[in-house]
Scaffold this motif. Structure first.
Motif, short mmCIF file in Angstrom:
data_model
loop_
_atom_site.label_atom_id
_atom_site.label_comp_id
_atom_site.label_asym_id
_atom_site.label_seq_id
_atom_site.Cartn_x
_atom_site.Cartn_y
_atom_site.Cartn_z
N GLU A 328 0.82 -1.21 0.00
CA GLU A 328 0.00 0.00 0.00
C GLU A 328 0.86 1.26 0.00
O GLU A 328 0.69 2.14 0.83
N GLN A 368 -2.52 -0.23 10.09
CA GLN A 368 -2.98 -0.67 8.77
C GLN A 368 -3.41 0.53 7.94
O GLN A 368 -3.68 1.60 8.45
N ALA B 101 -4.84 -11.24 10.94
CA ALA B 101 -5.46 -9.90 11.03
C ALA B 101 -4.45 -8.78 10.96
O ALA B 101 -4.68 -7.70 11.47
N GLN B 102 -3.31 -8.99 10.31
CA GLN B 102 -2.33 -7.92 10.19
C GLN B 102 -1.93 -7.75 8.73
O GLN B 102 -2.11 -8.65 7.92
N GLY B 103 -1.37 -6.60 8.42
CA GLY B 103 -0.90 -6.34 7.07
C GLY B 103 -1.91 -5.59 6.24
O GLY B 103 -2.77 -4.88 6.77
N SER B 104 -1.82 -5.78 4.93
CA SER B 104 -2.66 -5.05 3.99
C SER B 104 -4.02 -5.72 3.85
O SER B 104 -4.10 -6.92 3.58
N HIS B 105 -5.09 -4.93 3.97
CA HIS B 105 -6.44 -5.45 3.78
C HIS B 105 -6.60 -6.06 2.39
O HIS B 105 -7.10 -7.18 2.24
N ASN B 109 -7.30 -9.88 1.33
CA ASN B 109 -8.48 -10.32 0.56
C ASN B 109 -8.07 -11.20 -0.62
O ASN B 109 -8.69 -12.22 -0.90
N TYR B 138 -13.09 -13.28 3.03
CA TYR B 138 -13.30 -12.35 4.14
C TYR B 138 -11.97 -11.71 4.56
O TYR B 138 -11.95 -10.88 5.47
N MET B 140 -9.08 -10.46 6.36
CA MET B 140 -8.78 -10.43 7.79
C MET B 140 -9.99 -10.02 8.63
O MET B 140 -9.87 -9.76 9.82
N GLU B 141 -11.18 -9.96 8.00
CA GLU B 141 -12.33 -9.37 8.68
C GLU B 141 -12.99 -10.25 9.74
O GLU B 141 -13.65 -9.75 10.63
N GLN B 142 -12.85 -11.55 9.62
CA GLN B 142 -13.52 -12.42 10.60
C GLN B 142 -12.55 -13.44 11.17
O GLN B 142 -12.59 -14.63 10.84
N PHE B 148 -2.86 -11.25 18.89
CA PHE B 148 -1.67 -11.03 18.09
C PHE B 148 -0.65 -12.13 18.36
O PHE B 148 -0.63 -12.72 19.42
N GLY B 149 0.19 -12.38 17.39
CA GLY B 149 1.24 -13.37 17.54
C GLY B 149 1.10 -14.46 16.51
O GLY B 149 0.03 -14.68 15.94
N PRO B 150 2.20 -15.17 16.22
CA PRO B 150 2.20 -16.16 15.14
C PRO B 150 1.21 -17.29 15.36
O PRO B 150 0.65 -17.83 14.41
N ASP B 153 -2.19 -15.98 14.57
CA ASP B 153 -2.26 -15.84 13.11
C ASP B 153 -2.52 -17.19 12.46
O ASP B 153 -3.33 -17.32 11.54
#
Lengths: 418, 167
Positions: A328, A368, B101-105, B109, B138, B140-142, B148-150, B153
Motif C-alpha cells: 500500500e 494498517q 489480522a495484520q498487514g494489507s487489507h 483479501n 473475508y 482479515m475481517e472475521q 496477536f502473535g504467530p 495468526d
C-alpha cells in the motif's frame, strides 16, 4: 438512503496527563485527540466570534499540533480589530492574533502578526458558506500561513466502521467525515465486509466494493446527490478501486481469472481493460501524488512488495526492497514512498527515501491502511488504541500525531481526500 | 462460543514448525481487551492432527503464512468432501477464505481468495461440479481467534468449508 447526522458539536479542551484531548459533546462520533504536537508551536491569540464556528476553528487548530492557541477571555471579546489591545496580547508572548467579524454564514477573518516592529496583517479575507465549511476554511488559511502547507480541515475521510460482538454477526458501515471528525455520515450498512472505499480527487465521490447476494459489486457513490451506481458485478473477488486519470478511470483488483490482478475501467463507458497478468497477486493500487500513474502491491517477487505501474507504457518497476512485507505504497512528488511495512511481528508506517533508505514513521499496535493526504504532509492510517481500532495521522516530519476515536466500533480502511 | 472454538482449534490446528515466519513472543494488547484472546505461552505448540474425515460436515483447512498451498494432511479430508459432493450433486458448499489480522487489507483479501481457489480446484479435480462450489473472501475481517502473535495468526489463516445445501 444515507443516515445523516446533523449534530451540533461543542468542543471542550482539556489536558489529560501527557495527552491533550479535546472532545465534542456526548453525541460526537469521532473525538479528536492530539497525541504529539510540534516542538515549537506558533502562539496564536484567538478572539472568539460565532460560538459554533469559533469552536470548530479552535478544535482544528489545536488538532493540527502546530498551534498554541490562546483564547481571549470573555471580557476581551470585541467587535472591531481596532478595539484590540495588541500590546497586551504581545506581552503574553502571542505571536499572531486571529480575529473575525461578521454574521452567520459570512465572516471576515484576519491574522495579524505581532512583532517588535509593530503589527502586520498576514491575511485579511472573507469566508462564506455553512458554519462548518467556513470554520474549516479559516483554520486552513491560518494553518497555511503558519506552516506554508495547505490545510486539510475541509478534506474528507472515508472509512468502514466495524462493530463486532462475540456470538453476533459483525456489522459494517461505510462512513465519511470531515478530517477533524465532524459531519460524520453513514452511507451503507452490511453484515458482509465493505471493501476498500476510496475518494475521488475532488472529494465528491466514493468508490468501494460490497458483497451482496453472493456477488462482489463495484459501486460508485456520489456524495453530492447521494446516488449509488453499480459499475461491475462478479462472483470473483473485486477489491481496492481507486480513481486515476482525473477521476475518469478506475484501477481496481479483480480475480476474474482466479488470481487477483489489476484492471482499468473507463467510468463513463464501464469498459474494462486488464493491466497485469501472471501467477502472482497484484492488488492495492495507490495513487502517485501529482501523477496519473499508480503503485500496487504484488507478491511477484515471493513476498508482498510495492511496484509502480506506468499507465502510458504499461511498464512495471519495483519500488520497495527493504524487508519481507511492504504494501500500500503512496509515491510522493519527491520520490519518497510511504507504505505499510512489517517490522518483526508488527506493522508500521514506513517512509522510503529516494536513496532507498527506510525509516519507520509510526509503529503503534496493529497499524494498517496508510494513505497520504493530498496536501502531502500527513499520513492517515488505522491503529489499535484503547481497545478499538481508531483513525490516526502522523505528519511526515514525525512532529505531529493525532487520533480520531469513534464512540462505537472500530475504524477500518480509512482513506483521505480533498 | 468464541472461546469454545478457540479451545477446539488449539487441539486441531497444524503445528507451526513449517511456518516461514520467525517465532516471536506474543504481543500484549496492553489494554485488557476482553474481545481478544491471547494464547498463553504454555499452550503453544499443541499436538496436531489433520482435518477430520467428516464428509458432509463443515470444516476448516489451515494454511502457512503468506501461502495458498493446501497442506498434505488435509488432502484425505478434502477427498472425502469431494466424494460426498459427487454422490450428492444437489449439495453446495461455500468456501470462505481468511487470513491473519495484520498487514494489507487488500492483499489479505486476495490471498484469502486464492486459498478458496486452491480448495475449489482440489474438489473440482476430484470431479465435483464447479456449480456446487461458491467462494467468498473475508480476508482479515472475521478472525477465528482475536489477538496477536504467530500462533493466533496460524489459527486464522484458513478456508472454511460450509455446506449451504445438503438436501
Amino acid at each position: 438512503m444515507p443516515m445523516i447526522n446533523n449534530v451540533k458539536r461543542v468542543i471542550a479542551a482539556s489536558m489529560t496527563m501527557a495527552l491533550l484531548s479535546f472532545s465534542a459533546n456526548a453525541m460526537a462520533d469521532l473525538t479528536p485527540q492530539l497525541v504529539k504536537g510540534a516542538a515549537h508551536l506558533a502562539k496564536v491569540g484567538f478572539v472568539p466570534f460565532d460560538d459554533e464556528a469559533s469552536q470548530i476553528v479552535e478544535r482544528d487548530l489545536t488538532m493540527s499540533g502546530r498551534v498554541d492557541l490562546v483564547p481571549a477571555a470573555a471580557s476581551q471579546s470585541v467587535d472591531d480589530v481596532a478595539q484590540l489591545d495588541l500590546k497586551k496580547w504581545q506581552q503574553q508572548g502571542v505571536q499572531y492574533l486571529l480575529f473575525a467579524s461578521g454574521s452567520q454564514g459570512d465572516y471576515q477573518a484576519q491574522l495579524i502578526e505581532l512583532s517588535n516592529k509593530g503589527p502586520s496583517v498576514v491575511f485579511n479575507q472573507s469566508f462564506s458558506g455553512s458554519t462548518t465549511h467556513l470554520a474549516h476554511q479559516i483554520a486552513n488559511r491560518v494553518y497555511q500561513a503558519l506552516t506554508q502547507h495547505p490545510g486539510y480541515f475541509n478534506d474528507k475521510v472515508v472509512f468502514v466502521s466495524a462493530v463486532r460482538s462475540v456470538g453476533e454477526a459483525p456489522s459494517f458501515t461505510l462512513k465519511t467525515a470531515d478530517m477533524d471528525g465532524l459531519n460524520e455520515q453513514s452511507w451503507l450498512q452490511s453484515n458482509f465486509p465493505i471493501l476498500s472505499p476510496s475518494l475521488s480527487g475532488n472529494g465528491d465521490k466514493v468508490v468501494y466494493v460490497r458483497f451482496y447476494q453472493g456477488q462482489y459489486q463495484l459501486c460508485l457513490l456520489n456524495l453530492v446527490n447521494q446516488q449509488t451506481k453499480m459499475l461491475l458485478q462478479s462472483a470473483q473477488l473485486l477489491d481496492a478501486p481507486i480513481f486515476v486519470a482525473d477521476n475518469k478511470k478506475l484501477v481496481f483488483a479483480w480475480a476474474k481469472t482466479g488470481i487477483t490482478h489489476l484492471y482499468l475501467m473507463n467510468v463513463a463507458t464501464k469498459a474494462v481493460t486488464p493491466l497485469t497478468k501472471g501467477w502472482s497477486i497484484d492488488t492495492a493500487p495507490r495513487p502517485i501524488l501529482g501523477d496519473n500513474g499508480f503503485t500496487f502491491t504484488s507478491n511477484r517477487g515471493g513476498s508482498p512488495q510495492v511496484y509502480r505501474y506506468q499507465l502510458a507504457s504499461g511498464d512495471i518497476q519495483r519500488l520497495s526492497f527493504s524487508g519481507h512485507y511492504n504494501a500500500e505504497g503512496t509515491l510522493m512528488t519527491n520520490q519518497q514512498l510511504v507504505m505499510l511495512a512489517q517490522h518483526w511481528r508488527s506493522f508500521g508506517v514506513a517512509v522510503q527515501s529516494a536513496d532507498n533508505s527506510v525509516k519507520t514513521l509510526d509503529q503503534s499496535l496493529n497499524v494498517q491502511s496508510p494513505s497520504v493526504l493530498p496536501q502531502g504532509q500527513l499520513v492517515l492510517y488505522k491503529e489499535r488504541y484503547a481497545n478499538r481500532d481508531v483513525l490516526a495521522a502522523t505528519s511526515l516530519d514525525g512532529a505531529v500525531k493525532w487520533r480520531l476515536i469513534p464512540d462505537q466500533g472500530d475504524v477500518e480502511q480509512p482513506r483521505g481526500g480533498v | 462460543m468464541m472461546l469454545a472454538r478457540f479451545l477446539l482449534l488449539l487441539g486441531t490446528a497444524a503445528l507451526l514448525s513449517s511456518c516461514a515466519e520467525v517465532s516471536a513472543p506474543l504481543l500484549s494488547t496492553g489494554n485488557n481487551d476482553q474481545l481478544y484472546q491471547v494464547i498463553p505461552q504454555s499452550d503453544q505448540g499443541q499436538a496436531i492432527t489433520e482435518a477430520d474425515i467428516a464428509p458432509g460436515q463443515d470444516q476448516s483447512y489451515f494454511f502457512d503464512y503468506n501461502s495458498a498451498k493446501i497442506r498434505k494432511v488435509d488432502l484425505p479430508a478434502l477427498q472425502a468432501q469431494a466424494n460426498y459432493l459427487l454422490t450428492h450433486p444437489e449439495a453446495t458448499v461455500l468456501l470462505i477464505g481468511h487470513t491473519s489480522a495484520q498487514g494489507s487489507h487488500a492483499y489479505a483479501n486476495a490471498l484469502a481468495w486464492q486459498r478458496t481457489m486452491v480448495v475449489a480446484e482440489q474438489l473440482e479435480q476430484q470431479g465435483v461440479n464447479a456449480a456446487q462450489i461458491h467462494q467468498v473472501s473475508y480476508g482479515m475481517e472475521q478472525p477465528n481467534v482475536l489477538g496477536f502473535g504467530p500462533h493466533v495468526d496460524q489459527l486464522n489463516q484458513r478456508v472454511e468449508l460450509r455446506y449451504e445445501n445438503k438436501n
